[in-house]
Write a protein that holds these residues in place. Structure first.
Motif, PDB file in Angstrom:
ATOM      1  N   THR A 184     -35.169 -23.766 -86.686  1.00  0.00           N
ATOM      2  CA  THR A 184     -34.944 -24.033 -88.109  1.00  0.00           C
ATOM      3  C   THR A 184     -34.580 -22.749 -88.845  1.00  0.00           C
ATOM      4  O   THR A 184     -33.733 -22.752 -89.738  1.00  0.00           O
ATOM      5  CB  THR A 184     -36.189 -24.670 -88.747  1.00  0.00           C
ATOM      6  N   LEU A 185     -35.207 -21.639 -88.447  1.00  0.00           N
ATOM      7  CA  LEU A 185     -34.862 -20.346 -89.042  1.00  0.00           C
ATOM      8  C   LEU A 185     -33.390 -20.034 -88.822  1.00  0.00           C
ATOM      9  O   LEU A 185     -32.676 -19.663 -89.765  1.00  0.00           O
ATOM     10  CB  LEU A 185     -35.723 -19.238 -88.437  1.00  0.00           C
ATOM     11  N   ILE A 186     -32.916 -20.183 -87.581  1.00  0.00           N
ATOM     12  CA  ILE A 186     -31.522 -19.884 -87.273  1.00  0.00           C
ATOM     13  C   ILE A 186     -30.596 -20.819 -88.046  1.00  0.00           C
ATOM     14  O   ILE A 186     -29.547 -20.402 -88.563  1.00  0.00           O
ATOM     15  CB  ILE A 186     -31.271 -19.981 -85.761  1.00  0.00           C
ATOM     16  N   LEU A 214     -30.204 -19.584 -91.450  1.00  0.00           N
ATOM     17  CA  LEU A 214     -29.367 -18.387 -91.535  1.00  0.00           C
ATOM     18  C   LEU A 214     -27.885 -18.715 -91.404  1.00  0.00           C
ATOM     19  O   LEU A 214     -27.041 -17.924 -91.815  1.00  0.00           O
ATOM     20  CB  LEU A 214     -29.754 -17.391 -90.430  1.00  0.00           C
ATOM     21  N   THR A 215     -27.575 -19.887 -90.841  1.00  0.00           N
ATOM     22  CA  THR A 215     -26.176 -20.232 -90.573  1.00  0.00           C
ATOM     23  C   THR A 215     -25.678 -21.411 -91.393  1.00  0.00           C
ATOM     24  O   THR A 215     -24.579 -21.914 -91.151  1.00  0.00           O
ATOM     25  CB  THR A 215     -25.990 -20.562 -89.077  1.00  0.00           C
ATOM     26  N   GLY A 216     -26.462 -21.876 -92.365  1.00  0.00           N
ATOM     27  CA  GLY A 216     -25.994 -22.930 -93.250  1.00  0.00           C
ATOM     28  C   GLY A 216     -26.194 -24.342 -92.746  1.00  0.00           C
ATOM     29  O   GLY A 216     -25.869 -25.303 -93.448  1.00  0.00           O
ATOM     30  N   ALA A 217     -26.721 -24.506 -91.523  1.00  0.00           N
ATOM     31  CA  ALA A 217     -26.964 -25.851 -91.002  1.00  0.00           C
ATOM     32  C   ALA A 217     -28.141 -26.512 -91.702  1.00  0.00           C
ATOM     33  O   ALA A 217     -28.254 -27.741 -91.732  1.00  0.00           O
ATOM     34  CB  ALA A 217     -27.210 -25.798 -89.496  1.00  0.00           C
ATOM     35  N   VAL A 218     -29.031 -25.681 -92.264  1.00  0.00           N
ATOM     36  CA  VAL A 218     -30.164 -26.151 -93.054  1.00  0.00           C
ATOM     37  C   VAL A 218     -30.207 -25.321 -94.333  1.00  0.00           C
ATOM     38  O   VAL A 218     -30.048 -24.098 -94.278  1.00  0.00           O
ATOM     39  CB  VAL A 218     -31.494 -26.000 -92.270  1.00  0.00           C
ATOM     40  N   ILE A 239     -31.144 -15.852 -79.287  1.00  0.00           N
ATOM     41  CA  ILE A 239     -32.316 -16.713 -79.206  1.00  0.00           C
ATOM     42  C   ILE A 239     -32.523 -17.067 -77.747  1.00  0.00           C
ATOM     43  O   ILE A 239     -31.614 -17.602 -77.100  1.00  0.00           O
ATOM     44  CB  ILE A 239     -32.154 -18.004 -80.043  1.00  0.00           C
ATOM     45  N   SER A 240     -33.689 -16.746 -77.210  1.00  0.00           N
ATOM     46  CA  SER A 240     -33.888 -16.959 -75.776  1.00  0.00           C
ATOM     47  C   SER A 240     -35.358 -17.151 -75.442  1.00  0.00           C
ATOM     48  O   SER A 240     -36.241 -16.563 -76.078  1.00  0.00           O
ATOM     49  CB  SER A 240     -33.339 -15.775 -74.984  1.00  0.00           C
TER      50      SER A 240
END
Length: 275
Positions: A48-50, A53-57, A207-208
């Motif tokens: 959710t954080l990512i 950061l990328t506008g998906a949420v 992210i890994s």
């Protein structure tokens, strides 16, 4: 320790879905020219954080800064326009199209003049030449730029996805589990590619769940737990075992050496995050 500049920074990001809090006052800091790994247990809120950061949420509250200028992304297209490109775990490549068509997917070039504007004729030669240059710049070896993606190995498909975002990103690249389901040889090839993207001037967010992969390429690690960042440390000063202990709550975050970040009224202390 001096505070270094950031290319992407977040403070106080929150996002709830009903009574479920996905991110809870989270911070984020990405420096120019680094590979930053984001790690966390399942359900920690890093996905959710990512997405935030990328506008998906769209976060419920908090602030996002790109090169110290506050920005708001209402969709992934907003983030792409700002120079942020993402490689998702599902890749999003078109198997039936060739490599150059995938690199220019959604950004097709048209021939100059009326044939391009009126007939909308594609400039396939220019796209193939541009694709060949991009693959060569990243050291990606392929038989032909005209190969369809479905004929490539898993590692080569991942390389095409990485080459596409590196071709269009101007600020940073985010990669979500780029080595998932790959063999050892292909994993190492993708990790080398990630480092080349960084060396070519684009900072990378990785992210890994694979800790050896993280410690092989990342400069710093962002540890996410219970919806927020609980630790930010250099991989050179933190062991994998200590990182996993903090990530799972077995060890308080304040007991490890962390990186100083810009002060902010929203910033949670590491001790609170590890509670």
């Amino acid at each position: 320790m001096s505070i270094e500049p950031t290319i992407l920074r977040a403070r106080g990001l929150t996002k709830s879905y009903g009574h479920v809090v996905a991110i809870d006052g989270s911070s984020f800091d990405l420096r120019p020219g680094e590979i930053l790994a984001v790690i966390g247990d399942n359900g920690a809120g890093k996905s959710t954080l990512i997405k935030a950061l990328t506008g998906a949420v769209v976060p419920d509250s908090g602030a996002l800064y790109l090169d110290d200028e506050q920005v708001t992304f209402h969709s992934p297209l907003d983030a792409r326009r700002a120079g942020i490109e993402t490689v998702y775990q599902e890749l999003g490549v078109a198997p039936a199209l060739d490599i150059s068509q995938n690199l220019y997917l959604g950004r097709e070039q048209r021939v100059p003049g009326w044939r391009g504007t009126v007939l909308r004729q594609l400039d396939k030669k220019a796209m193939r030449e541009g694709s060949a240059r991009q693959m060569a710049d990243l050291g990606i070896r392929i038989q032909s730029i005209r190969q369809t993606v479905e004929t490539l190995s898993g590692g080569q498909r991942q390389a095409v996805a990485v080459a596409r975002v590196a071709a269009w990103a101007t600020r940073l690249v985010i990669m979500d589990e780029p080595t998932a389901a790959l063999g050892v040889r292909e994993t190492n090839q993708v990790l080398d590619l990630i480092q080349r993207v960084r060396d070519n001037g684009l900072p990378v967010v990785l992210i890994s769940h694979n800790m050896p992969n993280v410690w092989q390429v990342a400069d710093r690690v962002h540890i996410h737990r219970l919806g927020r960042r609980v630790a930010l440390a250099d991989t050179s000063s933190l062991t994998m075992d200590d990182a996993v202990a903090v990530m799972t709550g077995a060890r308080p975050a304040h007991t490890i050496e962390q990186v100083e970040t810009a002060p902010d009224e929203w910033e949670h202390t590491a001790g609170e995050g590890a509670a």
